[in-house]
Design an enzyme around this catalytic site. Sequence first.
Site, mmCIF file in Angstrom:
data_model
loop_
_atom_site.group_PDB
_atom_site.id
_atom_site.type_symbol
_atom_site.label_atom_id
_atom_site.label_comp_id
_atom_site.label_asym_id
_atom_site.label_seq_id
_atom_site.Cartn_x
_atom_site.Cartn_y
_atom_site.Cartn_z
ATOM 1 N N CYS A 34 -7.638 3.443 3.350
ATOM 2 C CA CYS A 34 -6.391 2.461 3.386
ATOM 3 C C CYS A 34 -5.152 3.404 3.243
ATOM 4 C CB CYS A 34 -6.442 1.443 2.323
ATOM 5 S SG CYS A 34 -8.060 0.390 2.491
ATOM 6 N N LYS A 48 -4.473 5.855 5.842
ATOM 7 C CA LYS A 48 -3.983 5.362 7.192
ATOM 8 C C LYS A 48 -2.991 4.515 7.236
ATOM 9 C CE LYS A 48 -7.174 1.928 8.347
ATOM 10 N NZ LYS A 48 -6.399 0.658 8.446
ATOM 11 N N ASN A 70 0.925 -1.130 0.196
ATOM 12 C CA ASN A 70 0.111 0.050 0.104
ATOM 13 C C ASN A 70 0.878 1.373 0.023
ATOM 14 O OD1 ASN A 70 -2.327 -1.232 -0.244
ATOM 15 N ND2 ASN A 70 -3.092 -0.579 1.795
HETATM 16 C C1 UGA Z 1 -6.114 0.079 -1.678
HETATM 17 C C2 UGA Z 1 -5.175 -0.829 -2.456
HETATM 18 O O1 UGA Z 1 -5.018 -0.552 -3.871
HETATM 19 C C3 UGA Z 1 -5.655 -2.229 -2.188
HETATM 20 O O2 UGA Z 1 -4.803 -3.247 -2.700
HETATM 21 C C4 UGA Z 1 -5.867 -2.555 -0.689
HETATM 22 O O3 UGA Z 1 -6.386 -3.844 -0.484
HETATM 23 C C5 UGA Z 1 -6.732 -1.540 0.026
HETATM 24 O O4 UGA Z 1 -6.147 -0.063 -0.360
HETATM 25 C C6 UGA Z 1 -6.811 -1.865 1.239
HETATM 26 O O5 UGA Z 1 -5.989 -1.819 2.160
HETATM 27 O O6 UGA Z 1 -7.869 -2.162 1.779
HETATM 28 P P1 UGA Z 1 -8.384 1.140 -2.336
HETATM 29 O O7 UGA Z 1 -8.181 2.168 -1.315
HETATM 30 O O8 UGA Z 1 -9.882 0.590 -2.335
HETATM 31 O O9 UGA Z 1 -7.246 0.133 -2.216
HETATM 32 O O10 UGA Z 1 -8.395 1.946 -3.722
HETATM 33 P P2 UGA Z 1 -7.348 2.245 -4.753
HETATM 34 O O11 UGA Z 1 -7.785 1.949 -6.007
HETATM 35 O O12 UGA Z 1 -6.133 1.656 -4.261
HETATM 36 O O13 UGA Z 1 -7.217 3.705 -5.007
HETATM 37 C C7 UGA Z 1 -6.764 4.633 -3.587
HETATM 38 C C8 UGA Z 1 -6.459 6.021 -3.995
HETATM 39 O O14 UGA Z 1 -5.458 6.202 -5.044
HETATM 40 C C9 UGA Z 1 -7.888 6.578 -4.500
HETATM 41 O O15 UGA Z 1 -8.217 8.038 -3.978
HETATM 42 C C10 UGA Z 1 -7.493 6.726 -5.974
HETATM 43 O O16 UGA Z 1 -8.128 7.732 -6.724
HETATM 44 C C11 UGA Z 1 -6.033 7.079 -5.890
HETATM 45 N N1 UGA Z 1 -5.416 6.824 -7.194
HETATM 46 C C12 UGA Z 1 -5.027 5.461 -7.646
HETATM 47 C C13 UGA Z 1 -4.850 7.865 -8.002
HETATM 48 O O17 UGA Z 1 -4.664 8.900 -7.806
HETATM 49 N N2 UGA Z 1 -4.081 7.372 -9.049
HETATM 50 C C14 UGA Z 1 -3.827 6.270 -9.530
HETATM 51 O O18 UGA Z 1 -3.123 5.876 -10.733
HETATM 52 C C15 UGA Z 1 -4.453 5.072 -8.838
#
Ligand code: UGA
Length: 437
Positions: free
Chosen positions: A264, A267, A212
């Site tokens: 996630c 935190k 993460n």
């Molecule tokens: C994240 C991880 O990707 C999962 O593998 C993990 O299981 C999860 O946390 C957790 O620990 O439970 P999540 O927070 O649901 O998943 O969503 P993500 O798709 O990872 O996005 C996280 C944040 O990053 C979002 O605000 C998203 O908009 C941002 N993001 C993501 C970007 O700004 N750019 C990107 O290229 C990808």
Amino acid sequence: MKNIAVIGTGYVGLVSGAGISDFGHNVVCADIDKNKIKHLQNGEIPIYEPGLHELVNRNVQSARLLFSSDVNKSIEDADVIFIAVGTPEGENGASDLTAVLEVARAIGKNLNSYKVICTKSTVPIGTGAEISKIINETSNNSIEFDYVSNPEFLREGSAVKDFLWPDRVIIGASNVRAFDIMKNVYRPLYINETPVIQTTIETAELIKYASNAFLSVKISYMNEIANMCDEIGADVHVVSKAMGIDGRISPKFLHPGPGFGGSCFPKDTKALVSMAEKFGTNLNVVESAIAANQLQKERMVKKLFKLLNNDVKGKTIAILGLAFKAQTDDVRESPSINIINALINNGANVKAFDPAANDNMKKLFEDLDTYMSWEETVKDADCVVIMTEWNEFRGINLSKLKELVKHPNLLDCRNILKIDDLEKQGFNYDNVGRKKR
Ligand code: UGA
């Protein structure tokens, strides 16, 4: 086939429980929240998560998936118990383990036969040892158990797919007996050649945080490159595309935006830094990613104010997207919160719309003026801000948008609208690292 209890029916617990029952096991999802269990027993899913309803229904109908508020009995009847309760942010960024340790005590008290106790919640390194100690102290010592760390990597919005078709399964176990039982829980994946990695408990715990935090660093890095593009007139899409072709970099998680949010990354990065301090090591890179993320959220506010010549008082601003990302109703740590706060504090009128998260944002901003479509939201607005990359915003018809707004000012914090079209329609616009000069 095993009898499984999953304790905790949040994102991870509910999706894991439904997913494991889909693998052919008998699963009880248990929670002390009686009201939540009542809704689940009535077929109501408390979160917006594509495909989850179908997955739950399918397995409830096959009698492999049950919901119960009797946590003690669920523990007694299970061969494998998954701990999937929340680990919110506690003091100084460290995780608050109250719920996890409470479940450990309940497991100890109800340990009536050999069981594998498995943690899915994201817990700091060393928690496995603490859980085992609690179970030993609270149980009848003649009954054996094994402890396993099995971190979860599902993302909100694609949780079902991520659970049923994961890139890898991590099993931190201290002996072969426990590892084999866990391998059997994931048998459909194992026979499908999904990598199943056996590690020590501590290594498994760290893999989750390290993954993460790495993705958070990747996003913050790309956001800073995008900010540099803003200054020099380069196009961050072309930069990230070219970078991503390099197999060592990969094209995933290279999308700049308004800063990462959710329950996630914000935190877990803080918790990892706090753990590093505890163990006397440095995680300067992760600390910088956290700081850069805060600045990125503030930068979006500054961009918006600049677009309106710092004159927002009395202006009507339409916010499209409230969830921290698309395909979820979750607004935790959403960058939209910063924008809304700044606008309210500076006397602007905010109109907002999210296809799934209106209600959750209204829990934070009781008086928020929310709408049911982008068309109603942008009507007579002085500026439109795209905060979440929902597909329906990607498809916005710009000439219709221009007809509806009072002034054609637009900030695209997700870079989803075509620049040529914005220019053709005469919008005064900005985005994250793509503005033409
Ligand atoms: C994240 C991880 O990707 C999962 O593998 C993990 O299981 C999860 O946390 C957790 O620990 O439970 P999540 O927070 O649901 O998943 O969503 P993500 O798709 O990872 O996005 C996280 C944040 O990053 C979002 O605000 C998203 O908009 C941002 N993001 C993501 C970007 O700004 N750019 C990107 O290229 C990808």
